[in-house]
Design a protein around this motif. Structure first.
Motif, PDB file in Angstrom:
ATOM      1  N   ALA A 199      -6.685  -0.893  -7.175  1.00  0.00           N
ATOM      2  CA  ALA A 199      -5.913  -2.053  -7.759  1.00  0.00           C
ATOM      3  C   ALA A 199      -4.544  -2.695  -6.690  1.00  0.00           C
ATOM      4  N   VAL A 200      -3.896  -3.734  -6.607  1.00  0.00           N
ATOM      5  CA  VAL A 200      -2.572  -3.923  -6.385  1.00  0.00           C
ATOM      6  C   VAL A 200      -1.973  -2.472  -6.103  1.00  0.00           C
ATOM      7  N   GLU A 201      -1.043  -1.822  -5.253  1.00  0.00           N
ATOM      8  CA  GLU A 201      -0.245  -0.647  -5.382  1.00  0.00           C
ATOM      9  C   GLU A 201       1.047  -1.344  -5.076  1.00  0.00           C
ATOM     10  N   LEU A 202       2.208  -1.131  -5.794  1.00  0.00           N
ATOM     11  CA  LEU A 202       3.640  -1.253  -5.585  1.00  0.00           C
ATOM     12  C   LEU A 202       4.798  -0.075  -5.129  1.00  0.00           C
ATOM     13  N   PRO A 203       5.130   0.102  -3.661  1.00  0.00           N
ATOM     14  CA  PRO A 203       6.102   0.822  -4.285  1.00  0.00           C
ATOM     15  C   PRO A 203       7.440   1.044  -4.477  1.00  0.00           C
ATOM     16  N   PRO A 204       8.222   2.509  -5.047  1.00  0.00           N
ATOM     17  CA  PRO A 204       9.000   1.908  -5.917  1.00  0.00           C
ATOM     18  C   PRO A 204      10.374   0.869  -5.341  1.00  0.00           C
ATOM     19  N   GLY A 205      10.594   0.473  -6.691  1.00  0.00           N
ATOM     20  CA  GLY A 205      12.125  -0.592  -6.005  1.00  0.00           C
ATOM     21  C   GLY A 205      11.806  -1.989  -6.427  1.00  0.00           C
ATOM     22  N   VAL A 206      10.042  -2.446  -6.034  1.00  0.00           N
ATOM     23  CA  VAL A 206       8.941  -3.417  -6.075  1.00  0.00           C
ATOM     24  C   VAL A 206       9.420  -3.825  -7.537  1.00  0.00           C
ATOM     25  N   PRO A 207       9.346  -5.032  -8.008  1.00  0.00           N
ATOM     26  CA  PRO A 207       9.106  -5.717  -9.287  1.00  0.00           C
ATOM     27  C   PRO A 207       7.543  -5.538  -9.559  1.00  0.00           C
ATOM     28  N   ARG A 208       7.101  -5.292 -10.700  1.00  0.00           N
ATOM     29  CA  ARG A 208       5.298  -5.671 -11.229  1.00  0.00           C
ATOM     30  C   ARG A 208       5.018  -6.792 -11.003  1.00  0.00           C
ATOM     31  N   ALA A 209       6.226  -8.004 -11.201  1.00  0.00           N
ATOM     32  CA  ALA A 209       5.780  -9.547 -11.720  1.00  0.00           C
ATOM     33  C   ALA A 209       5.321  -9.419  -9.623  1.00  0.00           C
ATOM     34  N   ILE A 210       5.883  -9.243  -8.610  1.00  0.00           N
ATOM     35  CA  ILE A 210       5.467  -9.198  -7.336  1.00  0.00           C
ATOM     36  C   ILE A 210       3.734  -8.756  -7.079  1.00  0.00           C
ATOM     37  N   GLY A 211       3.527  -8.365  -8.064  1.00  0.00           N
ATOM     38  CA  GLY A 211       1.832  -8.002  -7.029  1.00  0.00           C
ATOM     39  C   GLY A 211       0.975  -9.358  -7.805  1.00  0.00           C
ATOM     40  N   GLU A 212       1.799 -10.111  -9.629  1.00  0.00           N
ATOM     41  CA  GLU A 212       1.236 -11.170  -9.988  1.00  0.00           C
ATOM     42  C   GLU A 212       0.834 -12.336  -8.419  1.00  0.00           C
ATOM     43  N   THR A 213       1.949 -12.599  -7.276  1.00  0.00           N
ATOM     44  CA  THR A 213       2.088 -12.989  -6.605  1.00  0.00           C
ATOM     45  C   THR A 213       0.908 -13.079  -4.832  1.00  0.00           C
ATOM     46  N   VAL A 214       0.825 -11.572  -4.956  1.00  0.00           N
ATOM     47  CA  VAL A 214      -0.432 -10.742  -4.234  1.00  0.00           C
ATOM     48  C   VAL A 214      -1.851 -10.527  -3.886  1.00  0.00           C
ATOM     49  N   ARG A 215      -2.199 -10.945  -3.034  1.00  0.00           N
ATOM     50  CA  ARG A 215      -3.419 -10.324  -3.679  1.00  0.00           C
ATOM     51  C   ARG A 215      -3.819  -9.814  -1.922  1.00  0.00           C
ATOM     52  N   VAL A 216      -4.278  -8.352  -1.890  1.00  0.00           N
ATOM     53  CA  VAL A 216      -4.102  -7.379  -1.235  1.00  0.00           C
ATOM     54  C   VAL A 216      -5.794  -6.781  -0.449  1.00  0.00           C
ATOM     55  N   LEU A 217      -6.360  -6.998   0.729  1.00  0.00           N
ATOM     56  CA  LEU A 217      -8.358  -6.968   1.087  1.00  0.00           C
ATOM     57  C   LEU A 217      -7.758  -5.617   1.686  1.00  0.00           C
ATOM     58  N   PRO A 218      -8.682  -4.608   1.195  1.00  0.00           N
ATOM     59  CA  PRO A 218      -9.038  -3.919   1.957  1.00  0.00           C
ATOM     60  C   PRO A 218      -9.080  -4.144   3.429  1.00  0.00           C
ATOM     61  N   SER A 219     -10.149  -5.227   3.767  1.00  0.00           N
ATOM     62  CA  SER A 219     -10.196  -5.427   5.730  1.00  0.00           C
ATOM     63  C   SER A 219     -10.178  -6.725   5.567  1.00  0.00           C
ATOM     64  N   LEU A 220     -10.389  -7.948   6.920  1.00  0.00           N
ATOM     65  CA  LEU A 220     -10.385  -9.029   7.438  1.00  0.00           C
ATOM     66  C   LEU A 220     -12.060  -9.009   6.441  1.00  0.00           C
ATOM     67  N   GLU A 221     -12.696  -8.436   6.513  1.00  0.00           N
ATOM     68  CA  GLU A 221     -13.856  -8.611   6.685  1.00  0.00           C
ATOM     69  C   GLU A 221     -13.760  -9.825   5.842  1.00  0.00           C
ATOM     70  N   PRO A 222     -15.046 -11.014   6.811  1.00  0.00           N
ATOM     71  CA  PRO A 222     -15.037 -12.600   6.307  1.00  0.00           C
ATOM     72  C   PRO A 222     -15.490 -12.976   4.854  1.00  0.00           C
ATOM     73  N   ALA A 223     -16.250 -12.385   4.622  1.00  0.00           N
ATOM     74  CA  ALA A 223     -17.149 -12.669   2.839  1.00  0.00           C
ATOM     75  C   ALA A 223     -15.770 -11.835   1.682  1.00  0.00           C
ATOM     76  N   LEU A 224     -14.527 -11.027   2.626  1.00  0.00           N
ATOM     77  CA  LEU A 224     -13.373 -10.994   1.780  1.00  0.00           C
ATOM     78  C   LEU A 224     -11.866 -11.603   1.685  1.00  0.00           C
ATOM     79  N   VAL A 225     -12.182 -11.875   3.184  1.00  0.00           N
ATOM     80  CA  VAL A 225     -11.389 -13.197   2.845  1.00  0.00           C
ATOM     81  C   VAL A 225     -11.967 -14.497   2.102  1.00  0.00           C
ATOM     82  N   ALA A 226     -12.582 -15.273   1.796  1.00  0.00           N
ATOM     83  CA  ALA A 226     -13.921 -15.790   1.720  1.00  0.00           C
ATOM     84  C   ALA A 226     -13.799 -15.826  -0.205  1.00  0.00           C
ATOM     85  N   ALA A 227     -13.812 -14.740  -0.207  1.00  0.00           N
ATOM     86  CA  ALA A 227     -13.546 -14.760  -1.800  1.00  0.00           C
ATOM     87  C   ALA A 227     -12.013 -14.556  -2.226  1.00  0.00           C
ATOM     88  N   ALA A 228     -11.571 -14.606  -1.445  1.00  0.00           N
ATOM     89  CA  ALA A 228      -9.889 -14.579  -1.704  1.00  0.00           C
ATOM     90  C   ALA A 228      -9.184 -15.837  -1.575  1.00  0.00           C
TER      91      ALA A 228
END
Length: 414
Positions: free
Chosen positions: A156-185
């Motif tokens: 799951a997307v993890e945000l550091p202290p002080g960052v609003p949870r709503a920010i997590g709705e605007t960012v997708r985080v990939l575990p790597s730049l593997e092409p299949a992951l990028v294509a899906a995102a």
């Protein structure tokens, strides 16, 4: 102001500086305070001399206080430090960046790398009409809310202290730049920007497999997503045209800082004219046009501009990249030899003039930087930014320092 009776800087800094430091990676224990720096060396307030491989966190490809840069700043200092208006300097500075980077048609200056990535993502959102940003876990793009999201162990997307949870709705985080992951995102065609360190996370600490950035660029074009390449560390260091030149790719937007400003505060965003031109104030009759307002009191400050111009010119004139790369290759080989001779598990690798060192034992690895400083060598954690002014003596002393630091780092604390 009357100083407290205790003039010890370590104690005083703890009293008045949050956390006793001004940057998370400067929170050394024990702390160090520098009095002056020149070339490849710096001297602490207690008189100790260190060989410096932090090099202004990678900003000083020419070394500390290079005469050409110093003269340019001193000359500009007498002419004025802030005009509150445009200047010849900002135009010439931008021209040099655009001439070096084929992907850059327009430039807008900022005061730091963090501000540059912030602006790049805002431009991407405005230009595409989309809100989502995709980033890769562990790729570092400054400390602003939009780019600090990571991945929790469960994915799951993890945000550091002080960052609003709503920010997590605007960012997708990939575990790597593997092409299949990028294509899906990117497949939903709802992503404004994919932002990456084209060198791999932490300026090459985790290198990317060949072809991943090029494939990501193709997927961005296919889905209408803007590719933002963070060249804050790599720009003008790994090549005149940065990582993009090494990889044969072109970003839609690029973020620069560090080397580009010659060691003074400064950053920049550069990219496609049609995207960058959303920064242009529209004529009255086009009041409905997309427009991003970008203020900033110290954008293209004359001192930073003078330093940046002087540094970029000197880097080319002196062959600074080649000299720094040559030294870094020698350091990489020598440090690898020391690891092997000591029988310590670990590795040494290099991106251009940046040398990384890592021990297999995480606890020993975390202590190694402290023990290297005790031996007179200051690294950024255990990474070495090499410059055009590091030479034979610095190499010899750095190898000796690692030889003595290794057993101390591996030994458990008393």
């Amino acid at each position: 102001m009357t100083l407290p009776p205790d003039h010890d800087l370590h104690t005083r800094s703890a009293r008045v500086l949050a956390g006793g430091a001004t940057h998370v990676v400067r929170s050394y224990r024990p702390a160090i305070h520098v009095e002056r720096a020149s070339g490849a060396r710096k001297w602490l307030v207690d008189g100790r001399e260190l060989i410096d491989f932090t090099m202004g966190h990678g900003a000083l490809l020419l070394g500390h206080a290079h005469p050409t840069v110093v003269e340019a700043v001193e000359r500009q200092l007498r002419r004025g430090t802030h005009f509150g208006a445009g200047s010849r300097l900002e135009v010439e500075w931008a021209e040099r960046i655009a001439a070096s980077m084929p992907s850059v048609e327009r430039v807008r200056f900022t005061s730091s790398g963090t501000e540059a990535t912030m602006l790049a993502l805002r431009l991407a959102r405005a230009a595409t009409g989309r809100e989502l940003v995709v980033k890769v876990a562990d790729h570092f793009h400054g400390w602003s809310d939009a780019v600090v999201a990571g991945l929790a162990p469960a994915g799951a997307v993890e945000l550091p202290p002080g960052v609003p949870r709503a920010i997590g709705e605007t960012v997708r985080v990939l575990p790597s730049l593997e092409p299949a992951l990028v294509a899906a995102a990117l497949g939903g065609r709802d992503v404004a920007a994919l932002i990456v360190e084209a060198s791999g996370a932490r300026f090459g600490w985790t290198p990317l497999p060949p072809g991943h950035v090029a494939e990501a660029a193709r997927l961005c074009r296919e889905t209408g997503t803007l590719l933002v390449i963070d060249e804050v560390v790599t720009g003008f260091r790994v090549g005149r045209d940065g990582m993009q030149g090494r990889l044969g790719v072109r970003a839609d937007l690029s973020a620069f800082a560090k080397v580009v400003a010659g060691g003074l505060p400064g950053g920049a965003v550069g990219g496609r004219a049609d995207v960058m031109d959303v920064l242009a104030v529209p004529p009255d009759e086009e009041a409905g046009a997309t427009f991003v307002s970008h203020p900033g009191t110290f954008n293209a400050n004359p001192l930073s501009a003078a330093a940046g111009i002087a540094a970029l010119d000197a880097i080319e004139a002196l062959g600074a990249r080649t000299r720094a790369d040559t030294f870094a290759a020698a350091l990489e080989e020598a440090w690898a030899g020391e690891l092997a001779a000591a029988g310590r598990g670990g590795r040494v690798w290099r991106l251009s003039s940046i040398v990384h060192l890592s021990l297999d034992d995480p606890a020993a690895d975390s202590r190694l930087g402290v023990h290297l400083r005790e031996q007179g060598v200051d690294c950024l954690r255990t990474s070495a930014f090499c410059s055009a002014v590091h030479g034979d003596e610095e190499l010899e002393r750095s190898v000796e320092a690692l030889r003595h630091a290794l057993p101390r780092a591996v030994a458990p604390p008393a």
